[in-house]
Design a protein around this motif. Structure first.
Motif, PDB file in Angstrom:
ATOM      1  N   UNK A 145      -3.637  -9.565  15.366  1.00 20.18           N
ATOM      2  CA  UNK A 145      -4.218  -8.211  15.412  1.00 20.18           C
ATOM      3  C   UNK A 145      -3.378  -7.233  14.596  1.00 20.18           C
ATOM      4  N   UNK A 146      -4.043  -6.460  13.760  1.00 17.51           N
ATOM      5  CA  UNK A 146      -3.410  -5.347  13.051  1.00 17.51           C
ATOM      6  C   UNK A 146      -3.752  -4.066  13.812  1.00 17.51           C
ATOM      7  N   UNK A 147      -2.765  -3.341  14.320  1.00 17.47           N
ATOM      8  CA  UNK A 147      -3.075  -2.095  15.037  1.00 17.47           C
ATOM      9  C   UNK A 147      -3.838  -1.125  14.142  1.00 17.47           C
ATOM     10  N   UNK A 148      -4.619  -0.247  14.748  1.00 16.63           N
ATOM     11  CA  UNK A 148      -5.349   0.736  13.942  1.00 16.63           C
ATOM     12  C   UNK A 148      -4.409   1.787  13.371  1.00 16.63           C
ATOM     13  N   UNK A 149      -4.933   2.634  12.530  1.00 14.81           N
ATOM     14  CA  UNK A 149      -4.158   3.790  12.072  1.00 14.81           C
ATOM     15  C   UNK A 149      -3.840   4.681  13.270  1.00 14.81           C
ATOM     16  N   UNK A 150      -2.715   5.393  13.165  1.00 17.26           N
ATOM     17  CA  UNK A 150      -2.305   6.301  14.245  1.00 17.26           C
ATOM     18  C   UNK A 150      -3.031   7.635  14.042  1.00 17.26           C
ATOM     19  N   UNK A 151      -4.308   7.636  14.374  1.00 18.19           N
ATOM     20  CA  UNK A 151      -5.192   8.749  14.013  1.00 18.19           C
ATOM     21  C   UNK A 151      -4.843  10.017  14.791  1.00 18.19           C
ATOM     22  N   UNK A 152      -4.736   9.905  16.087  1.00 22.00           N
ATOM     23  CA  UNK A 152      -4.463  11.069  16.932  1.00 22.00           C
ATOM     24  C   UNK A 152      -4.680  10.708  18.388  1.00 22.00           C
ATOM     25  N   UNK A 153      -4.350  11.607  19.318  1.00 18.42           N
ATOM     26  CA  UNK A 153      -4.383  11.276  20.756  1.00 18.42           C
ATOM     27  C   UNK A 153      -5.779  10.989  21.287  1.00 18.42           C
ATOM     28  N   UNK A 201       1.501  10.144  12.744  1.00 19.01           N
ATOM     29  CA  UNK A 201       0.193  10.426  13.347  1.00 19.01           C
ATOM     30  C   UNK A 201      -0.569  11.441  12.497  1.00 19.01           C
ATOM     31  N   UNK A 202      -1.839  11.159  12.291  1.00 22.86           N
ATOM     32  CA  UNK A 202      -2.646  12.015  11.437  1.00 22.86           C
ATOM     33  C   UNK A 202      -2.726  13.450  11.907  1.00 22.86           C
ATOM     34  N   UNK A 203      -2.705  13.666  13.208  1.00 19.15           N
ATOM     35  CA  UNK A 203      -2.812  15.023  13.732  1.00 19.15           C
ATOM     36  C   UNK A 203      -1.490  15.773  13.720  1.00 19.15           C
ATOM     37  N   UNK A 250       0.844  -1.204   0.000  1.00 23.77           N
ATOM     38  CA  UNK A 250       0.000   0.000   0.000  1.00 23.77           C
ATOM     39  C   UNK A 250       0.879   1.253   0.000  1.00 23.77           C
ATOM     40  N   UNK A 251       1.092   1.851  -1.144  1.00 19.15           N
ATOM     41  CA  UNK A 251       1.963   3.028  -1.238  1.00 19.15           C
ATOM     42  C   UNK A 251       1.250   4.331  -0.885  1.00 19.15           C
ATOM     43  N   UNK A 252       2.040   5.287  -0.399  1.00 18.32           N
ATOM     44  CA  UNK A 252       1.579   6.658  -0.251  1.00 18.32           C
ATOM     45  C   UNK A 252       0.399   6.841   0.672  1.00 18.32           C
ATOM     46  N   UNK A 253       0.445   6.229   1.867  1.00 14.49           N
ATOM     47  CA  UNK A 253      -0.672   6.389   2.805  1.00 14.49           C
ATOM     48  C   UNK A 253      -0.549   7.720   3.543  1.00 14.49           C
ATOM     49  N   UNK A 254      -1.450   8.630   3.287  1.00 17.92           N
ATOM     50  CA  UNK A 254      -1.474   9.879   4.044  1.00 17.92           C
ATOM     51  C   UNK A 254      -1.938   9.578   5.477  1.00 17.92           C
ATOM     52  N   UNK A 255      -1.181  10.009   6.497  1.00 18.37           N
ATOM     53  CA  UNK A 255      -1.544   9.665   7.886  1.00 18.37           C
ATOM     54  C   UNK A 255      -2.907  10.189   8.309  1.00 18.37           C
ATOM     55  N   UNK A 256      -3.399  11.226   7.628  1.00 20.52           N
ATOM     56  CA  UNK A 256      -4.698  11.804   7.992  1.00 20.52           C
ATOM     57  C   UNK A 256      -5.815  11.285   7.091  1.00 20.52           C
ATOM     58  N   UNK A 257      -5.578  10.187   6.409  1.00 24.55           N
ATOM     59  CA  UNK A 257      -6.492   9.726   5.361  1.00 24.55           C
ATOM     60  C   UNK A 257      -7.738   9.033   5.849  1.00 24.55           C
ATOM     61  N   UNK A 258      -8.497   9.662   6.746  1.00 27.87           N
ATOM     62  CA  UNK A 258      -9.741   9.078   7.223  1.00 27.87           C
ATOM     63  C   UNK A 258     -10.923   9.483   6.386  1.00 27.87           C
ATOM     64  N   UNK A 259     -12.132   9.015   6.690  1.00 33.38           N
ATOM     65  CA  UNK A 259     -12.400   8.053   7.761  1.00 33.38           C
ATOM     66  C   UNK A 259     -12.034   6.622   7.394  1.00 33.38           C
ATOM     67  N   UNK A 260     -11.883   6.343   6.102  1.00 35.29           N
ATOM     68  CA  UNK A 260     -11.502   4.982   5.699  1.00 35.29           C
ATOM     69  C   UNK A 260      -9.979   4.877   5.619  1.00 35.29           C
ATOM     70  N   UNK A 290     -16.806   8.034  12.335  1.00 40.67           N
ATOM     71  CA  UNK A 290     -15.442   7.995  12.861  1.00 40.67           C
ATOM     72  C   UNK A 290     -14.873   6.586  12.744  1.00 40.67           C
ATOM     73  N   UNK A 291     -13.566   6.516  12.612  1.00 45.30           N
ATOM     74  CA  UNK A 291     -12.910   5.211  12.576  1.00 45.30           C
ATOM     75  C   UNK A 291     -12.845   4.607  13.971  1.00 45.30           C
ATOM     76  N   UNK A 292     -12.568   5.447  14.970  1.00 45.86           N
ATOM     77  CA  UNK A 292     -12.530   5.004  16.368  1.00 45.86           C
ATOM     78  C   UNK A 292     -13.417   5.928  17.187  1.00 45.86           C
TER      79      UNK A 292
END
Length: 562
Positions: A134-142, A558-560, A49-59, A101-103
């Motif tokens: 288990x695959x950890x979730x995206x590092x969305x924010x605090x 981290x997305x934030x 999976x190339x070029x994942x923007x850390x803020x790329x939510x909600x999916x 929201x994702x989480x």
């Protein structure tokens, strides 16, 4: 198969037209190295999976369902195909589909788990060795990760990564999840007609993958599980023992047919599994294979390359060599002015595209007993006229390099490139095509050593030729960075720079097929050789550190914070 949704920008790893539209199945990089903190093991890292923007939510990005992610290992060239295959399949669940929201409130959408299987009979059958990984979730924010009221309440993101590491009954350690993309390259300049390093930019360069994430499948495997006879590395006869060479490649496969369901917006996959992406050596499909053949290359296995000859020409006469040759298009790419293909090496050998390279030596007494002798490896390394890079670029990508003369350092050769010299690499596994080949017996270079270099084997050769600690005689000895690319690939290795240097002939120069300007009595190293060694794209390291222990790749951005 129907085209799957893509996204607007991705890394250089979206290398072929079909896979560029299917990022979840897109291999981005493969790394294979002896673990620096646990030297009885080898770590294999296959990224997707190339070029994942850390803020790329909600999916947020995660591994895809209905995709077979596989890591293939060959440890015996006398046996056809893979000896070991690790297969991963992923499942996603929405714990709270009522929110965008994702989480939220301790619940996670797109929560991903995996099953890991292993085959030791060439893929005839598989045994399940991990379920519910288990695959950890995206590092969305605090608020999503650490907050105990509205989020998951984790101590920190790194604790999620640590908790996700599993150990199999046989002793493999496994991690699957998002991480910082460890590859570094100035994508913008490279694809701007080879403008690397950037010209007229005031010295400004840019890692095109800085602050982007990817998804990794990382496995740390005891060497005894990978070695063909089940031997530990302590049983190796020397540091280049050929019985400890493995070839590794990664792939992704999908079923042939996808049927869209008009009633619920879903789909059903069916039919035979089809390989849609593969990766062994870095940059093969990006920088060697032309665009019209890239999908074809992705569909082949390395073993099918034994009989397929349609792609060999791109290695015998690589396109990049045209931009390092002033009689071709060298003047059109000033950024590569320090990289020149040798047209008159030793006053006799022309490595320009379309010329013969070392082929004039074919069948002569001079090559008797060497790797270029048909009685040693057949016609593998000197197959014909007009294939100048059959003795360096082609074997580096297709067979590895044997510890047989002339593939010894020029140290101790007395000026004769075909003589025996100082051995420094043996990752020869003539079993097929593109793989990362690693000799597991080669000692690890500590990452904090002052001799550690991102130039890998290129720097080992430089030390072996010029450093008094290593060039006193032709005795086999440990030289720092013998464990680097293209003997495997460490996370730190600057593979873009090394491969460009290889096209300019640095591998040939290291064994004594010297640069053109050494004819005039220029001492070693010559000016041309210095130019090649000192060439840099300007981006020589990742934009963040690496972990000192498994899985070695760094926490995802981290997305934030972006």
């Amino acid at each position: 198969m129907l085209a799957l949704p893509g996204f607007g920008w991705a890394s250089s790893h979206r290398e072929a037209p079909l896979i560029a539209n299917d990022p979840l199945a897109d291999n981005t990089d493969l790394y294979v190295f002896r673990s620096p903190d646990d030297t009885n093991t080898v770590t294999i890292i296959a990224n997707y999976i190339p070029g994942e923007a850390p803020f790329g939510g909600p999916n947020y990005h995660t591994f895809g369902e209905n995709i077979r992610y596989e890591i293939h290992i060959d440890n015996d060239a006398n046996v056809a195909g893979d000896e070991i295959i690790y297969r991963f399949m992923f499942t996603r669940v929405n714990e709270d589909p009522t929110t965008f929201f994702n989480i939220r409130l301790g619940q996670q959408n797109l929560k991903t788990t995996y099953t890991m299987e292993k085959s030791t009979n060439g893929g005839v059958s598989f045994s399940t060795i991990i379920t519910g990984g288990v695959v950890p979730p995206a590092n969305i924010g605090p608020r999503s990760i650490e907050n105990g009221t509205v989020g998951l309440g984790a101590a920190n993101y790194n604790s999620l990564m640590t908790a996700a590491i599993r150990t199999t009954g046989a002793g493999e350690q496994v991690f699957c999840g998002p991480v910082d993309d460890p590859f570094f390259v100035d994508l913008g300049s490279i694809f701007d007609l080879g403008d690397a390093p950037r010209q007229n930019s005031g010295g400004i360069v840019r890692d095109g993958l800085a602050r982007y994430n990817t998804h990794t499948i990382a496995i740390k495997v005891p060497i005894a599980l990978l070695q063909k006879n089940g031997l530990p590395v302590t049983a190796a006869t020397d540091i280049l023992d050929g019985n400890f060479v493995i070839g590794v490649w990664a792939s992704a496969s999908r079923q042939a047919t996808r049927t869209l369901n008009t009633s619920n917006g879903g789909y059903v996959d069916s039919g035979n599994w089809v390989q849609v992406s593969r990766l062994g050596m870095p940059l093969t499909n990006e920088a060697v294979i032309p665009i019209g053949m890239k999908d074809f290359w992705n569909a082949l296995t390395p073993y099918q390359e034994i009989t397929d000859t349609t792609l060999d020409g791109y290695f015998y006469n690589p396109e990049l060599a045209l931009y390092m040759d002033d009689s071709q298009f060298g003047s059109a790419v000033p950024a590569m002015a320090g990289l020149r293909v040798q047209r008159n090496s030793l006053g006799a050998f022309d490595f320009g595209n379309g010329h013969d390279g070392l082929f004039a030596l074919k069948g002569t007494p001079a090559v008797a007993g060497t790797a270029l002798d048909d009685n040693v490896f057949g016609t593998l390394l000197l197959p014909g006229a007009g294939k100048p890079r059959s003795a360096d670029i082609w074997p580096i990508f297709h067979t590895g390099v044997p510890a047989v003369r002339p593939y010894h350092l020029l140290t101790g050769k007395g000026g004769d490139p075909l003589a025996a010299g100082k051995p420094f690499i043996n990752n020869f596994l003539p079993n097929g095509g593109d793989m990362l080949r690693l000799n597991m017996a080669v000692p690890v270079t500590p990452r904090n050593s002052p001799d550690f270099s991102s130039l890998g084997v290129v720097w080992a050769a430089v030390l072996g030729i010029t450093d008094p600690r290593f060039n006193a005689d032709a005795t086999l000895q440990v030289i720092p960075n013998m464990d680097g690319f293209p003997n495997g690939r460490r996370l730190e290795d600057d593979v873009t720079r090394i491969e460009l240097q290889a096209v300019a002939g640095i591998a040939l120069a290291a064994i004594g097929v010297t640069c053109d300007d050494q004819l005039n009595g220029v001492p070693v190293p010559s000016n041309l050789m210095l130019n090649i060694v000192q060439y840099s794209t300007g981006v020589e390291a990742n934009d963040t550190t690496f972990k000192s222990s498994f899985p070695y790749v760094q926490t995802p951005w981290r997305g934030t914070d972006i």
